[in-house]
Every structure is written in C-alpha cells, then in structure tokens.
Design an enzyme around this catalytic site. Structure first.
Site, PDB file in Angstrom:
ATOM      1  N   ARG A  36       0.820  -1.217   0.000  1.00  0.00           N
ATOM      2  CA  ARG A  36       0.000   0.000   0.000  1.00  0.00           C
ATOM      3  C   ARG A  36       0.855   1.269   0.000  1.00  0.00           C
ATOM      4  O   ARG A  36       0.440   2.288  -0.567  1.00  0.00           O
ATOM      5  CB  ARG A  36      -0.942  -0.005   1.212  1.00  0.00           C
ATOM      6  CG  ARG A  36      -2.082  -0.979   1.013  1.00  0.00           C
ATOM      7  CD  ARG A  36      -2.940  -1.075   2.242  1.00  0.00           C
ATOM      8  NE  ARG A  36      -4.256  -1.616   1.916  1.00  0.00           N
ATOM      9  CZ  ARG A  36      -5.183  -1.898   2.815  1.00  0.00           C
ATOM     10  NH1 ARG A  36      -4.937  -1.704   4.095  1.00  0.00           N
ATOM     11  NH2 ARG A  36      -6.345  -2.376   2.438  1.00  0.00           N
ATOM     12  N   LYS A 198     -18.518 -17.392   3.778  1.00  0.00           N
ATOM     13  CA  LYS A 198     -19.981 -17.452   3.907  1.00  0.00           C
ATOM     14  C   LYS A 198     -20.737 -16.792   2.758  1.00  0.00           C
ATOM     15  O   LYS A 198     -20.296 -15.779   2.223  1.00  0.00           O
ATOM     16  CB  LYS A 198     -20.394 -16.754   5.199  1.00  0.00           C
ATOM     17  CG  LYS A 198     -19.912 -17.493   6.429  1.00  0.00           C
ATOM     18  CD  LYS A 198     -20.346 -16.763   7.669  1.00  0.00           C
ATOM     19  CE  LYS A 198     -20.007 -17.589   8.910  1.00  0.00           C
ATOM     20  NZ  LYS A 198     -20.363 -16.872  10.131  1.00  0.00           N
ATOM     21  N   GLY A 352      -8.549  -8.263  -0.162  1.00  0.00           N
ATOM     22  CA  GLY A 352      -8.665  -9.196   0.958  1.00  0.00           C
ATOM     23  C   GLY A 352      -7.850 -10.459   0.781  1.00  0.00           C
ATOM     24  O   GLY A 352      -6.716 -10.433   0.304  1.00  0.00           O
ATOM     25  N   GLY A 375     -12.978  -4.400   1.388  1.00  0.00           N
ATOM     26  CA  GLY A 375     -14.359  -3.922   1.569  1.00  0.00           C
ATOM     27  C   GLY A 375     -14.766  -2.969   0.460  1.00  0.00           C
ATOM     28  O   GLY A 375     -15.871  -3.063  -0.082  1.00  0.00           O
TER      29      GLY A 375
HETATM   30  P1  AMP Z   1     -14.063 -14.131   3.300  1.00  0.00           P
HETATM   31  O1  AMP Z   1     -13.512 -13.192   4.322  1.00  0.00           O
HETATM   32  O2  AMP Z   1     -15.529 -14.273   3.313  1.00  0.00           O
HETATM   33  O3  AMP Z   1     -13.469 -13.911   1.923  1.00  0.00           O
HETATM   34  O4  AMP Z   1     -13.573 -15.587   3.770  1.00  0.00           O
HETATM   35  C1  AMP Z   1     -12.230 -15.945   3.854  1.00  0.00           C
HETATM   36  C2  AMP Z   1     -12.104 -17.143   4.736  1.00  0.00           C
HETATM   37  O5  AMP Z   1     -12.862 -18.230   4.218  1.00  0.00           O
HETATM   38  C3  AMP Z   1     -10.694 -17.659   4.867  1.00  0.00           C
HETATM   39  O6  AMP Z   1     -10.238 -17.420   6.168  1.00  0.00           O
HETATM   40  C4  AMP Z   1     -10.820 -19.160   4.590  1.00  0.00           C
HETATM   41  O7  AMP Z   1     -10.121 -19.948   5.526  1.00  0.00           O
HETATM   42  C5  AMP Z   1     -12.304 -19.391   4.733  1.00  0.00           C
HETATM   43  N1  AMP Z   1     -12.748 -20.579   3.981  1.00  0.00           N
HETATM   44  C6  AMP Z   1     -12.593 -20.801   2.671  1.00  0.00           C
HETATM   45  N2  AMP Z   1     -13.059 -22.013   2.330  1.00  0.00           N
HETATM   46  C7  AMP Z   1     -13.508 -22.605   3.456  1.00  0.00           C
HETATM   47  C8  AMP Z   1     -14.107 -23.864   3.771  1.00  0.00           C
HETATM   48  N3  AMP Z   1     -14.320 -24.770   2.820  1.00  0.00           N
HETATM   49  N4  AMP Z   1     -14.447 -24.113   5.054  1.00  0.00           N
HETATM   50  C9  AMP Z   1     -14.234 -23.177   6.004  1.00  0.00           C
HETATM   51  N5  AMP Z   1     -13.687 -21.969   5.779  1.00  0.00           N
HETATM   52  C10 AMP Z   1     -13.331 -21.670   4.520  1.00  0.00           C
END
Ligand code: AMP
Length: 395
Positions: A36, A198, A352, A375
C-alpha cells in the site's frame, strides 16, 4: 471517471494534504507488506513535481479506540517511505493540534510530513465536523488516494472535503477505472469467481454480479451452502442453514450461470494433519468429514469455463488457504488466471484474502489489477457508490 484528479488541481506552492491508506501489517515496528505504501508513490512523486509548498500525509492504521495507542502508531511507515521516495519524510506524533500545526509550519519548501494515526481521535470514524475542520487547517488542497477506506465516510476522507478543494490520487483513480469498468462496461465474456467463508457476507455482490456476468464460479466455504441447497449432505462442513433458501433462490435466478465446484477436498479434521482426500462434489460427505478446499478436478473444470473470458474478477479464497494443505485450489486457480492474463484477459483480484493468496503464490504482478481494498472493492462490485469518492469534486 467524472471526478477531478490530482492532474486537475493547481498544486504550486500549496500545502497538499493527502489521505493515503497506510493501514499496513506490522510485526513490532517493522512493516511486513509495503504494497500500500508503494502504491501511493506515483501520486506523491507527481505532487512533488508540481512544486508544492509541502505534502502532509494522513492515514489510519488498525483499529485503535479513538485515542493514542503506541501499538498503532504510523511511525514505522516513515523509514519505508523515505526509502521508496528517496527523500526525507518527517513525522509528528499528533494528528491535529498545536504540535501538528508547528510541524507543518516548520516544513521546508517541498517537505513531507506524516501525521500520526487519524483514528487516535474519536472524531475520525464518526466523521466529526470539528475534527475534519482541524485537519483541513493543515492544508490548502485535499487529495484522496486511500482506496481501502473509500467505502467509509470518515473525517479524513469525507468530512474534510467540506473545507478544501478535493480530488482523487492516481491509486484511487486506477482502482475505480478497473473495478467500475469491470461491472459497468466489461469486455465479454465476463466471468466472476467468488469464494470465501460465507454466502451471507456476499449476498449483494452475488446478486449484482448475476445480473452482469456471463458466468459466476463459486468456491470456498460458501459453496457448501449451495451444495446442501442442491440436496447433498455436506457432513461437518461449514454451512449456513439459514441461507439455504437464499442459495436455492440464487441458483434458480442464475439460470445455469452459477457454477459450483465439481470436486472437493474433504478432511476428517480441521487441521493440516488429519486425513484428506478429493471426492466428487456430487457425493454426500460422510459424517465427521468436512469440505476444506476445491479439488484439482474443480480447478480444471473452472479453467475450461474461464477459457476465452476477456474480463475475470475474483474475490475470496477457494478453501482454507491459511493451511498449506488446503491452499492448493486457491493457488492453482491463481495460476490459471495468470495464464489467462498472459493471453490477454483482464484479470482483477478484488481485495482481501484473494490478494494474500496471489501474493503468496508469487504471481500478483501477473494480474491486470490487484486491488488494495477488500471492503471497498466488494462495494464497487455490488454496484454501490463509495462515499469517499462521491465527496470529491466533479470534473
Ligand atoms: P471471506 O472473508 O468471506 O473472503 O472468507 C475468507 C475465509 O474463508 C478464509 O479465512 C478461509 O479460511 C475461509 N474458507 C474458505 N473455504 C472454506 C471452507 N471450505 N471451510 C471453512 N472456511 C473456509
């Protein structure tokens, strides 16, 4: 872009107040990733070439609670800046107040000063009018180059624009050019890849992208909820039972555009050390096992889907990439994108964890654009206007 940029401003003999995003990772007092800071250099060099009175830099770092906290001091970025600019940079351990004012007044012509963390002041995150006015007193012109916070209406990026002529820096301009263009005016075929933990955190981006893309590839933990909604047992996988209806609705609305992994890696423990194997995603996952990555079969199926794409946007890892054993899907998909980039596709990594993944794979420089804001880039992909951008002067 319809907003003024640093090129449109008269900067000669002006005190140029620049909001940068130096929210960088630290280990002790060492910056562990200077991306950054490096990304802000073109704007700073350009301003210096315009013969300004001085440059005054402001940024936040981490989440201090509205008061000074040495753990979140911006002092460690100063040596990195000196190195990258090859010029002296001063530091003052105050954001606004008499000490900060004195430091600005004492700067030599063309000097550079870094102010202490804006979030050491309560007024920053609640966009307090008085704090914004105090910040504005330190400069004559305001340049916003902090893309990573552009989705927040804070004093140092939004409040301050009520007091000073305000324009975008080159980094902000570049981020908007890539991310807004991708959703508004993509070269087709346009394919998005969404992963991460999620569905619930990314509903809006999935809904918006489904109206724009030719295909949407889903991986990561969120794919589990779609697989379960499709009628499969996903064992002990991370799943959002209250989002099953929504996942079903999204699949129905997608009319075949939404593509799930064909193969997944399941493990009998949420760790690097248990048993793990690749299985077809159409099979039920046994009890006690969980999906932690997409399998190589899914990577190659995604590669087939991506063939010929001219714009690709990716946000969110394909698996639990923090554990090396379950990083393969994410890293191999990153390599596919690097290859497509070389063949002329525009590849955009939207902030991210997916940025961390392409950096770890050592291929960040092979992508067309790697965003500096997680974000903020998600909100752009959701089709939203960022308050930090809206507040700038129109062209
Ligand atoms: P996000 O912040 O929503 O982009 O999510 C990122 C996180 O999703 C990372 O810390 C990953 O470890 C988690 N993640 C990715 N795939 C899986 C999975 N199959 N089961 C659990 N966590 C996951």
């Amino acid at each position: 872009m319809n907003k003024k940029t640093v090129r449109d401003m008269d900067l000669k003999d002006k005190r140029v107040l620049v909001r940068v995003d130096y929210n960088v990772p630290l280990e002790g007092d060492k910056v562990t990733d200077a991306t950054r800071i490096r990304e802000s250099i073109p704007t700073l060099k350009y301003i210096l070439e315009q013969d300004p009175q001085a440059i005054i830099l402001m940024s936040h770092l981490g989440r201090p609670k509205g008061k000074p906290d040495p753990e979140f001091s911006l002092r460690p970025v100063v040596p990195v800046l000196i190195d990258l600019l090859d010029k002296d940079v001063q530091f003052v351990d105050e954001t606004v107040g008499s000490k900060a004012k004195d430091a600005v007044n004492r700067l030599p012509k063309g000097g550079i000063l870094m102010l202490e963390n804006t979030r050491f002041n309560e007024g920053e995150t609640n966009n307090d009018a008085e704090f914004a006015a105090q910040l504005a007193q330190l400069g004559d012109v305001f340049i916003n180059d902090a893309f990573g916070t552009a989705h927040r209406a804070h004093a140092s990026n939004v409040g301050i624009t009520r007091h000073l002529p305000a324009a975008a820096g080159f980094l902000l301009e570049k981020e908007l050019d890539y991310l807004v263009d991708a959703v508004e005016n993509p070269k087709r075929p346009f394919i998005a890849i969404i992963g991460g933990a999620k569905v619930s955190g990314k509903i809006e981006v999935i809904q918006t992208l489904l109206t724009k893309v030719d295909k949407l590839l889903i991986g990561g933990g969120m794919a589990n909820t779609f697989l379960k909604a499709r009628g499969q047992d996903v064992g002990d996988s991370l799943v959002e039972d209250d989002a099953l209806g929504l996942a079903q609705d999204l699949m129905n609305a997608a009319k075949g555009k939404l593509i799930l992994p064909r193969e997944v890696v399941i493990a009998d423990d949420f760790s690097n050390d248990g048993q793990a194997m690749s299985v077809p995603a159409s099979e039920d996952v046994p009890k006690g096992w969980r999906i932690l990555d997409i399998g190589m079969g899914a990577v190659s199926a995604f590669k087939d889907e991506l063939k010929g794409a001219r714009t690709i946007v990716w946000n969110g890892p394909m698996g639990v990439f923090e554990m090396p054993r379950f990083a393969t899907g994410t890293v191999e998909l990153a390599k596919v994108l690097a290859e497509l980039s070389r063949e002329g596709a525009t590849t955009i990594i939207g902030g991210g964890d997916s940025v961390a993944a392409v950096q770890e794979a050592g291929i960040a420089d092979q992508m067309s654009h790697v965003s500096t804001g997680g974000g903020a880039s998600l909100e752009l992909l959701e089709g939203k206007t960022l308050p930090g951008v809206a507040a700038l002067q129109d062209k």
